[in-house]
Write a protein that holds these residues in place. Structure first.
Motif, PDB file in Angstrom:
ATOM      1  N   SER A 118      61.139  71.512  91.775  1.00 35.76           N
ATOM      2  CA  SER A 118      62.226  72.466  91.593  1.00 35.76           C
ATOM      3  C   SER A 118      61.972  73.672  92.489  1.00 35.76           C
ATOM      4  CB  SER A 118      62.309  72.911  90.127  1.00 35.76           C
ATOM      5  OG  SER A 118      63.275  73.939  89.965  1.00 35.76           O
ATOM      6  N   ASN A 122      67.888  75.124  93.446  1.00 37.14           N
ATOM      7  CA  ASN A 122      68.582  76.065  92.571  1.00 37.14           C
ATOM      8  C   ASN A 122      69.140  77.204  93.416  1.00 37.14           C
ATOM      9  OD1 ASN A 122      67.485  75.085  89.708  1.00 37.14           O
ATOM     10  ND2 ASN A 122      65.734  75.138  91.104  1.00 37.14           N
ATOM     11  N   ILE A 177      64.956  69.503  93.371  1.00 41.44           N
ATOM     12  CA  ILE A 177      66.047  70.296  92.809  1.00 41.44           C
ATOM     13  C   ILE A 177      66.164  71.597  93.597  1.00 41.44           C
ATOM     14  CG2 ILE A 177      66.947  71.427  90.736  1.00 41.44           C
ATOM     15  CD1 ILE A 177      65.045  69.568  89.111  1.00 41.44           C
ATOM     16  N   ILE A 215      72.520  70.298  85.442  1.00 43.01           N
ATOM     17  CA  ILE A 215      71.118  69.952  85.668  1.00 43.01           C
ATOM     18  C   ILE A 215      70.493  69.307  84.427  1.00 43.01           C
ATOM     19  CG2 ILE A 215      70.332  72.273  85.035  1.00 43.01           C
ATOM     20  CD1 ILE A 215      68.827  69.932  87.717  1.00 43.01           C
ATOM     21  N   ILE A 264      68.856  67.176  94.121  1.00 47.23           N
ATOM     22  CA  ILE A 264      69.643  67.508  92.942  1.00 47.23           C
ATOM     23  C   ILE A 264      70.057  68.965  93.075  1.00 47.23           C
ATOM     24  CG2 ILE A 264      69.661  67.690  90.425  1.00 47.23           C
ATOM     25  CD1 ILE A 264      67.315  65.654  90.439  1.00 47.23           C
ATOM     26  N   ASN A 314      71.501  72.453  91.638  1.00 50.51           N
ATOM     27  CA  ASN A 314      71.733  73.275  90.456  1.00 50.51           C
ATOM     28  C   ASN A 314      72.430  74.541  90.931  1.00 50.51           C
ATOM     29  OD1 ASN A 314      71.693  74.322  87.861  1.00 50.51           O
ATOM     30  ND2 ASN A 314      69.618  75.124  88.049  1.00 50.51           N
TER      31      ASN A 314
END
Length: 235
Positions: free
Chosen positions: A13, A48, A46, A90, A71, A73
């Protein structure tokens, strides 16, 4: 929890600390990303943040020998890339991964302008003026949300009405917005990019890239496709 899910799946992340009781997630700040040398060993990364954050992260990672699945977010103001791919919440993505389910993905095509990567938008027309004014307004209650962008549109509307026709006819002005790829090309507007070469007036130019403003050295711009990445989308 499916057997060995937590022990075998590697998730990184970037930009926010995330956790899930059934998943092992390593969280790092975006500023410390250059210190992470084993990113190609992660199954999922991820990101963000908003479009600018995604661009800056991928600008560092897109040459990896093995590219993870990304991914999104979205926590920015517009989140165009997340909207294009209908990025799911998420929490639901992490729950699916914990169950051993493989999420649905889509390709997102990348582009390069000289050495700078971008995802969908680049230019030195009204987009540059709009982002510059919007960032000037990024303080106080305007710091978060889209209000600063709306105000910038209102303030600049008369200028855009007068100047846009001239900019569309200029050989030193351009605007690329790939979500409108069906337009292909109209004057100095490009909805589709294969390879574009431009010569500008100056050796130092401010260019808007996915909502970021970058300073590009050199008057020659070579814009081209730069591969793609896999992005998680809704099932």
């Amino acid at each position: 929890m499916p057997a060995n899910t937590k022990g075998t799946m590697k998730i990184l992340s970037i930009g926010k600390t995330l956790s899930h009781e059934d998943l092992a997630i390593t969280s790092v700040s975006s500023s410390s990303l250059p210190e992470i040398h084993n990113i190609q060993t992660y199954d999922y990364v991820i990101i963000n943040g908003g479009d600018g954050t995604i661009r800056r992260v991928l600008n560092q990672l897109h040459n990896l020998s093995r590219m993870p699945t990304f991914i999104l977010n979205p926590t920015g103001s517009f989140n165009v890339v997340a909207k294009i791919h209908r990025a799911p919440k998420i929490g639901s993505v992490l729950d699916s991964l914990a169950k051993g389910e493989r999420p649905k993905t889509q390709k997102h095509h990348l582009f390069k302008m000289n050495d700078e990567l971008f995802l969908f938008s680049a230019g030195n027309m009204g987009d540059l003026q709009h982002i510059f004014l919007s960032e000037t307004l990024r303080f106080g209650w305007l710091k978060h949300g889209i209000a600063k962008y709306i105000l910038a549109v209102i303030f600049l509307f008369p200028v855009h009405v007068i100047m846009t026709p001239f900019m569309l006819m200029s050989s030193t002005r351009f605007f690329i917005f790939t979500p409108l790829r069906f337009i292909k090309k109209f004057g100095s507007f490009y909805g589709e990019v294969h390879e574009v070469d431009l010569d500008l007036d100056n050796d130092y130019n401010m260019i808007e890239l996915d909502g970021d403003i970058v300073n590009v050295k050199g008057r020659h711009l070579r814009i081209r496709q730069a591969g793609n990445v896999r992005v998680v989308t809704k099932q």
